[in-house]
Design an enzyme around this catalytic site. Structure first.
Site, PDB file in Angstrom:
ATOM      1  N   HIS A 141       0.856  -1.229   0.182  1.00  0.00           N
ATOM      2  CA  HIS A 141       0.181  -0.061   0.040  1.00  0.00           C
ATOM      3  C   HIS A 141       0.776   1.341  -0.139  1.00  0.00           C
ATOM      4  CE1 HIS A 141      -2.933   2.778   1.838  1.00  0.00           C
ATOM      5  NE2 HIS A 141      -3.605   2.207   1.390  1.00  0.00           N
ATOM      6  N   ASP A 218       2.895  -4.514   8.250  1.00  0.00           N
ATOM      7  CA  ASP A 218       1.738  -3.570   7.909  1.00  0.00           C
ATOM      8  C   ASP A 218       0.489  -4.645   8.286  1.00  0.00           C
ATOM      9  OD1 ASP A 218      -0.559  -2.627   6.975  1.00  0.00           O
ATOM     10  OD2 ASP A 218       0.489  -1.706   5.173  1.00  0.00           O
ATOM     11  N   GLN A 221      -4.516  -5.257   6.657  1.00  0.00           N
ATOM     12  CA  GLN A 221      -5.353  -6.126   6.224  1.00  0.00           C
ATOM     13  C   GLN A 221      -5.486  -7.713   6.924  1.00  0.00           C
ATOM     14  OE1 GLN A 221      -7.668  -5.514   4.096  1.00  0.00           O
ATOM     15  NE2 GLN A 221      -7.001  -3.390   3.432  1.00  0.00           N
ATOM     16  N   LYS A 244     -10.416  -1.029  10.365  1.00  0.00           N
ATOM     17  CA  LYS A 244     -10.521  -2.209   9.600  1.00  0.00           C
ATOM     18  C   LYS A 244     -10.774  -3.547  10.630  1.00  0.00           C
ATOM     19  CE  LYS A 244      -7.461  -0.284   6.032  1.00  0.00           C
ATOM     20  NZ  LYS A 244      -8.049   0.081   4.851  1.00  0.00           N
ATOM     21  N   CYS A 382      -4.823   2.238  -3.824  1.00  0.00           N
ATOM     22  CA  CYS A 382      -3.653   2.924  -3.036  1.00  0.00           C
ATOM     23  C   CYS A 382      -2.339   1.906  -3.023  1.00  0.00           C
ATOM     24  CB  CYS A 382      -3.766   3.193  -1.642  1.00  0.00           C
ATOM     25  SG  CYS A 382      -4.925   4.719  -1.560  1.00  0.00           S
TER      26      CYS A 382
HETATM   27  N1  PMP Z   1      -1.661  -0.649   4.472  1.00  0.00           N
HETATM   28  C1  PMP Z   1      -2.698  -1.450   3.829  1.00  0.00           C
HETATM   29  C2  PMP Z   1      -2.265  -2.841   3.286  1.00  0.00           C
HETATM   30  C3  PMP Z   1      -4.078  -1.166   3.611  1.00  0.00           C
HETATM   31  O1  PMP Z   1      -4.798  -1.633   3.181  1.00  0.00           O
HETATM   32  C4  PMP Z   1      -4.007   0.076   4.132  1.00  0.00           C
HETATM   33  C5  PMP Z   1      -5.719   0.922   4.033  1.00  0.00           C
HETATM   34  N2  PMP Z   1      -6.183   0.584   2.812  1.00  0.00           N
HETATM   35  C6  PMP Z   1      -3.477   1.000   4.884  1.00  0.00           C
HETATM   36  C7  PMP Z   1      -2.001   0.558   4.958  1.00  0.00           C
HETATM   37  C8  PMP Z   1      -3.491   2.280   5.517  1.00  0.00           C
HETATM   38  O2  PMP Z   1      -4.314   2.305   6.595  1.00  0.00           O
HETATM   39  P1  PMP Z   1      -5.074   3.709   7.124  1.00  0.00           P
HETATM   40  O3  PMP Z   1      -5.731   4.369   5.783  1.00  0.00           O
HETATM   41  O4  PMP Z   1      -6.287   3.209   8.030  1.00  0.00           O
HETATM   42  O5  PMP Z   1      -3.874   4.385   7.933  1.00  0.00           O
END
Ligand code: PMP
Length: 424
Positions: A141, A218, A221, A244, A382
């Site tokens: 991401h 990270d 997910q 999430k 993203c």
């Molecule tokens: N890493 C991953 C794998 C994600 O899916 C996301 C959110 N789509 C993020 C980081 C960022 O999370 P947040 O926007 O809640 O900070």
């Protein structure tokens, strides 16, 4: 997933095609799932973007505002003490959820993004030198790419990217080749939001540690799809977002080993992160408060605790097995769909299905599905570099949570068919 990861992440029980999990009872606890969109009952398949919230989470947040709203840590009055107690109870709940050793290892953040930026701007900016290497995967991401690029500009560190194969699996042979004594940090997604790939994080941690590198996972997910045990994984940092995991937006957790947090400088200055301040000298607070400048998201932390508590009362293994059956059922249906190409077919996958259909723009698909009450996500998720890897500008993505049903799957597939008939 290798054996060690499997043990650490306790993935789904074997799917049998029959799920004893009581999805109807669970759904009843999520008020939004009973709503309609464009006159059709909602089919919510955008769980990788954010999950819906059970009544327990919504009520806990309201209860704070209605009955003990006050700032934390600084007040002697009753409401402030109650707010502080509940806020700190949320920290203990997060510790238990991750099986961390100590609440001092739990830093509240705004979410995964802030957790990763904290590690970049505190740990890495302090301890990495020009020429030191940071390894990430191709499917990360943007939240696990851009902070390292920003750091590279500040410190002259070098970002190296581990390739993925056509299925979306991380190329572990390439990972081992790229890993060297120059590697100081490996920052890796546990589960890809764009492809659903589950990375073998336990193996990655073991290899990275053997090379002398620290590891940040990270977990944005993964937390809603597998029980995570940071001590079993032995990762150095683990970041996730409350929203999430059926909790509120605006709150997240960064787990870090206590010794690292002790050594790291604060990254934001302000109230709460200090013991004493004078114009000549400031003494920083103990961990984790050293990293929590300013008024935190108190309602968010209390809501997140409600999510942890709610999950603790759930048949989580049954929920994960149910999700796995949903994934298999949808995968089979999409496989049979004319002109559809699945993007991301990793051997070990979470319930995320990215796809493109010949001749149809994902955006048009998303709009037509929405008109039928079906919420999916379209675009680059993203994760632009992984789209570039597949030569695409974007995909359509259906992502599941354990409150989704077979009927949701069937309505989604039927809606796709109608969208294709309209558009082609
Ligand atoms: N890493 C991953 C794998 C994600 O899916 C996301 C959110 N789509 C993020 C980081 C960022 O999370 P947040 O926007 O809640 O900070």
């Amino acid at each position: 997933m290798d054996a060690a990861s499997r043990q650490a992440a306790q993935p789904p029980a074997v799917a049998t095609g029959v799920t004893p999990f009581d999805v109807t009872r669970v759904r009843a606890e999520f008020p939004i799932l009973a709503t309609s969109v464009h006159g059709k009952p909602l089919v919510y398949l955008d769980n990788a973007a954010t999950t819906q919230k059970p009544r327990a989470v919504i009520d806990a947040t309201s209860r704070y505002y209605e009955t003990f709203n006050a700032n934390v840590h600084r007040g002697v009055h009753t409401l402030s003490q109650r707010a502080t107690d509940e806020f700190e109870a949320a920290r203990e709940a997060a510790r238990r959820f991750l099986n961390a050793a100590d609440t001092r290892e739990i830093v509240f953040t705004r979410g995964t993004t802030e957790g990763i930026n904290l590690v970049a701007q505190s740990y890495a900016r302090e301890f990495l030198q020009a020429g030191d290497e940071i390894l990430i995967g191709t499917a990360e991401h943007h939240a696990n790419i851009v902070p390292w690029q920003m750091l590279a500009r500040q410190r002259g560190t070098i970002l190296k990217v581990v390739p993925i194969d056509e299925r979306g699996d991380l190329d572990m042979a390439a990972f081992e080749r790229l890993l060297s004594s120059r590697t100081k940090l490996v920052a890796i997604g546990h589960v890809s939001n764009a492809l659903g790939t589950v990375n073998p994080v336990a193996r990655i941690v073991a290899l990275a540690h053997a090379a002398g590198a620290k590891v940040l996972i990270d977990g944005a997910q993964s937390v809603a799809h597998a029980a995570v045990d940071v001590r079993a994984l032995d990762c150095d940092f683990f970041a996730f977002s409350g929203h999430k995991l059926f909790g509120p937006t605006g709150i997240g957790v960064l787990y870090a080993k206590a010794a690292l947090l002790e050594a790291m400088p604060p990254w934001q200055g302000g109230g709460d992160m200090i013991k004493t301040v004078s114009f000549e000298h400031t003494e920083f607070n103990d961990i984790p408060y050293k990293f929590e400048a300013g008024t935190p998201d108190i309602a968010g932390a209390i809501g997140l605790k409600a999510a942890f508590d709610w999950l603790a009362g759930l048949d989580f293994a049954g929920a994960i097995a149910h999700e796995h059956v949903l994934l298999e059922r949808t995968t089979a249906a999409l496989h049979a769909f004319p002109g559809l190409r699945a993007i991301g077919t990793a051997r070990d996958k979470a319930a995320v299905l990215s796809f493109v259909i010949d001749g149809l723009h994902p955006q048009d698909l998303g709009v037509l599905l929405d008109s039928q009450g079906v919420a999916i996500r379209t675009g680059h998720h993203c994760a632009m570099p992984v789209m570039q890897h597949y030569g695409l500008s974007g995909t359509a993505r259906a992502s599941f949570a354990f409150y989704n049903t077979f009927e949701d799957v069937d309505r989604f597939v039927a809606a796709l068919g109608r969208a294709r008939d309209i558009l082609m």
